[in-house]
Scaffold this motif. Structure first.
Motif, short mmCIF file in Angstrom:
data_model
loop_
_atom_site.label_atom_id
_atom_site.label_comp_id
_atom_site.label_asym_id
_atom_site.label_seq_id
_atom_site.Cartn_x
_atom_site.Cartn_y
_atom_site.Cartn_z
N PRO B 442 0.91 -1.09 0.14
CA PRO B 442 -0.36 0.24 0.22
C PRO B 442 1.14 0.83 -0.16
O PRO B 442 1.84 1.42 0.10
CB PRO B 442 -0.79 -0.30 1.39
N ASP B 443 0.34 2.55 -0.68
CA ASP B 443 0.75 3.76 -0.74
C ASP B 443 0.43 4.43 0.48
O ASP B 443 -0.39 5.53 0.77
CB ASP B 443 0.94 4.17 -1.66
N PHE B 444 1.22 4.00 1.49
CA PHE B 444 0.54 4.81 3.17
C PHE B 444 0.19 6.54 2.73
O PHE B 444 -0.45 7.09 3.29
CB PHE B 444 1.09 4.44 4.29
N THR B 445 1.90 6.56 1.44
CA THR B 445 1.77 8.19 1.84
C THR B 445 1.32 8.95 1.05
O THR B 445 0.96 10.58 0.73
CB THR B 445 3.34 8.95 1.46
N ARG B 446 -0.11 8.16 0.11
CA ARG B 446 -0.95 8.80 -1.04
C ARG B 446 -0.75 9.21 -1.39
O ARG B 446 -0.61 11.31 -1.67
CB ARG B 446 -2.13 9.57 0.17
N GLY B 447 0.44 9.27 -2.49
CA GLY B 447 0.98 10.30 -2.78
C GLY B 447 2.30 11.15 -2.39
O GLY B 447 3.01 11.61 -3.45
N LYS B 448 2.56 11.20 -1.27
CA LYS B 448 2.77 12.46 -1.25
C LYS B 448 4.85 11.65 -1.51
O LYS B 448 6.07 12.86 -1.21
CB LYS B 448 3.40 12.65 0.86
N TRP B 449 5.01 10.43 -1.20
CA TRP B 449 5.95 10.76 -1.50
C TRP B 449 7.14 10.53 -2.25
O TRP B 449 8.37 11.06 -2.88
CB TRP B 449 6.61 8.95 -1.55
N LYS B 450 6.17 11.03 -3.66
CA LYS B 450 6.80 11.94 -4.71
C LYS B 450 7.30 12.86 -4.42
O LYS B 450 7.86 13.88 -5.24
CB LYS B 450 5.61 12.14 -5.65
N THR B 451 6.96 13.61 -3.41
CA THR B 451 7.13 15.06 -3.18
C THR B 451 8.02 15.38 -1.61
O THR B 451 8.88 15.99 -1.55
CB THR B 451 6.14 15.85 -3.60
N MET B 452 8.31 14.47 -0.92
CA MET B 452 8.74 14.53 0.06
C MET B 452 10.14 14.17 0.20
O MET B 452 10.68 13.56 -0.60
CB MET B 452 8.51 12.89 1.19
N LYS B 453 11.20 15.20 0.65
CA LYS B 453 12.67 15.32 0.33
C LYS B 453 12.88 14.02 1.18
O LYS B 453 13.17 13.86 1.90
CB LYS B 453 12.55 16.43 0.64
N PRO B 454 14.57 13.74 0.95
CA PRO B 454 14.94 12.30 1.43
C PRO B 454 15.66 13.61 2.81
O PRO B 454 15.67 14.44 3.23
CB PRO B 454 16.49 12.33 0.72
N LEU B 455 16.11 12.52 3.89
CA LEU B 455 15.58 11.88 5.28
C LEU B 455 17.20 12.98 5.17
O LEU B 455 18.41 12.34 4.83
CB LEU B 455 16.11 11.37 6.38
N GLY B 456 17.47 14.04 5.84
CA GLY B 456 19.07 14.96 5.33
C GLY B 456 19.92 14.15 6.81
O GLY B 456 19.30 13.98 7.45
#
Lengths: 459, 459
Positions: B442-456
């Motif tokens: 499942p995509d629990f992020t509901r699409g936010k994975w595309k715009t979330m920045k990598p962990l700094g």
């Protein structure tokens, strides 16, 4: 230009033919038919025993780096006559024939007139067995022709690259009642033989899980541009995507687990990573207009597959011929009482090794080698190490093949093993293309796996 | 009777309740619904920032072996007040409260009146965050109750054992806009932090493949018969079959690969071996009429899963909590330029380490640790080693949690990570039951994975 000579260079120069053959493997876009098929022969080839041969008369198809090594071994084993040598690259055939003449004083015939001159060699009635060390796609047609011509076929790995090809080998071996052995040399390595012995003795308890791999950075083969393994194998990476070379890892683990002899592979799933480093390597090492820079590499740099057996055991099988990292075949087998893993060799045996929470490895393994050395290695291991060939495994295999043929014994690896160990490739390709969907593994034995006895600890 | 005390002993004595909860996980016989779901909240919880806390007021649910360790860390971090402690086993709660009083001079309230007394603690308005260290099946209801009561929830691993439970955590975090962090401590290990840093710096090139495991012979926990981890965790092996504990291995590898932050897990397949050694262990160590000898163990002794990401990367995830062999989490990540592998630590970096065909390992790694040590470890690593807790990783995690809360920063692990890393379990169960058929993740992020920045690379 070639940086190093490698295995199976027969037909290496046949660029056009090679490409055409490679293209046929794209047929795996359609889901392979994996259901059991009706037998075409009157008899199974399981446990096949052929009439004893007093002397073994040998023909070779393909005497490049790999095939010429086989010629060398045959010249050092008693009871063998090298009768004929075929290679479409005449200098290779002549070099091998010269070596035979120097060693035996007898001339062997040569067949060098193009890609299909091997058929003329197969017409001879003074050949018992044929060694086939050619590019992958030629293995099935040459082995089938050899068996139909009344010869036992000994194939380089993999035996076949398609499900259809696997069935063709099985059907032909059954109809002709000829041996068809894929020469999985790794099964004759010192460690692998010892681990097989330990498995049979129950040292690891009931076996539950195994891991097998061929992880070997072979990017350097791309410098074999016109001749040699790289000249045709590089094309495979452009045409296919899956585990392209499963048998070196799987062969020994399958024998530990009695696959086709009490158990059988049931189903499998597979994933491949993106394909990256061959394109990077080509760009770095070859001019922009070089043929390697015109290929679109399709094959994921690393493929990981999981397999379940009918009796419930699991396997993890990996393949990676390009990423920068050390070599491994994993060679892991694990049971209720312990584990063996390779690269480097290490083990835990409950109640026997120093701890179950710490590996026993390095020099600590000496006592285990003393206790569990396989009888076959005890018998010919020292001679094998002198002869060389992947640490001796090649010689042990060749010695054992000739021994079985001269004594009318079944071979240690039969046509069903060849088909089962090789079929991982086309099944992985299809699973990779279809979101890891699981594929049934065909029962090439047609039910004989239930009654075939486990491979004995031979000497 | 208990041989050793282990993590999360809250509710250990609640045998009947534990069994009833475990039985609900059998619902996974039906194929889990993995399609994306409509949001119940007005906002995502991706990158969630909560108002800065001057001091962090803490409540604990479960202070057994694991939870009491968390209490210890909270007493050694500045800006924290331990307000309340809940455990259904009163002696545990009282021991923890006494420790708080000795260190701070302030009494903390205790809640020890049965399995659901934690709700009374959640009614307090002087608690900001709650640590939940209870048996697995209690994690979701307790975290949901905590967030609904206005508290940030910090959960032990795994966050949830069902797909529904994962969604419940996500939905609640979004509706309440509260943090819900599964405390994957391994992500704060020295090696794991350094490898994350190396991945961010591109040392291994483009990442292609990872391997993660929890392989840990925990049979000894079965001696915790009436209280402690073994008393409830042993039941899990009888009720389920799959990868029951994926997050310690997967957490770090998921962060290396930017899972939910630029990439996401797409689909997976899984196989389990037969279940053998817990039955053998029970027969050997307990009387015939003992409750462990009345269980029918279902969970395969070793589970192997393969996963593909949307961007094409592959993972191999293993689980084995019972076979006799050394511990490993694999911790392998591999890219176009090199590889890192753990247990033991070893690496190859093309053009940097001595060879691509030989591991750089042991003392040879010192130079890499000097060059790539993670800033967070540089800052608190020495203190962490003094404080202990899995080599310091526990303290670093706790220090970082408090730091983020006091500075109004997003947490390093969010509710989507908790759901994604935990959902491997129910998906593996279903795949194992269905011939390795692949399951969508499942995509629990509901699409936010595309715009979330990598962990700094935080410090």
């Amino acid at each position: 230009m070639p940086k190093k000579i490698d295995r199976r260079e027969f037909l290496a120069a046949a660029g056009a033919a090679g490409v055409a053959l490679a293209a046929t493997s794209m047929a795996t876009v359609q889901k392979p038919q994996t259901a059991r098929r009706p037998s075409k022969g009157a008899k199974s080839a399981a446990g096949l025993v052929a009439p004893k041969l007093d002397r073994v008369r040998v023909g070779f198809i393909g005497v490049g780096a790999r095939g010429s090594g086989h010629v060398g071994h045959m010249l050092n084993i008693e009871g063998v006559d090298v009768v004929a040598i075929c290679d479409n690259y005449a200098p290779s055939a002549e070099r091998a024939a010269k070596r035979v003449a120097e060693k035996t004083g007898k001339a062997s015939a040569t067949y060098t007139n193009g890609d299909r001159d091997y058929k003329r060699m197969l017409d001879r009635d003074d050949i018992d067995i044929v060694f086939i060390s050619t590019p992958w796609d030629w293995h099935v047609p040459m082995a089938v022709d050899a068996m139909k011509a009344g010869k036992h076929a000994f194939l380089e790995v993999p035996a076949a690259t398609t499900v259809e090809g696997c069935w063709e080998l099985v059907d032909t071996a059954e109809v002709t009642q000829k041996h068809c052995m894929m020469m999985e040399n790794v099964n004759y390595g010192r460690e692998e033989l010892m681990v097989l012995n330990m498995c049979r003795l129950g040292v690891f308890g009931e076996l539950l899980h195994g891991e097998a791999a061929y992880i070997h950075d072979l990017r350097g083969q791309m410098h074999e541009v016109e001749r040699g393994t790289g000249s045709w194998r590089t094309l495979e990476y452009a045409e296919r995507n899956g585990n392209l070379y499963p048998t070196h890892g799987l062969g020994p683990v399958a024998q530990y687990m009695d696959i086709n002899r009490g158990d059988r592979l049931d189903y499998m799933s597979s994933v491949s990573s993106p394909s990256r480093v061959r394109e990077i390597y080509a760009k770095k090492n070859f001019p922009p207009d070089h043929k390697w820079n015109k290929l679109k590499f399709q094959c994921g740099d690393i493929n990981t597959s999981i397999v379940k057996t009918v009796n419930g055991k699991t396997l993890m099988i990996q393949w990676d011929e390009q990423l920068p990292r050390p070599y491994t075949r994993h060679n892991l087998v694990q049971g209720t009482k312990g584990i063996w893993a390779g690269f480097p060799d290490r083990t835990v045996i409950e109640g026997k090794t120093k701890s179950t929470h710490e590996w026993t490895e390095g020099g600590e393994l000496d006592a285990l080698f003393s206790e569990y050395e396989h009888p076959l290695w005890k018998r010919v291991g020292e001679e094998a190490k002198r002869q060389g060939g992947h640490g001796g495994m090649d010689f042990v295999m060749m010695w054992r093949i000739i021994y079985c043929l001269r004594n009318g014994l079944p071979l240690d690896q039969d046509v069903y093993d060849a088909a089962t160990w090789s079929v991982i490739t086309p099944l992985s390709e299809w699973s990779v293309k279809n979101r890891g969907q699981s594929m049934d593994v065909p029962d090439f034995t047609r039910g004989k796996w239930k009654t075939m006895k486990p491979l004995g600890i031979v000497s």
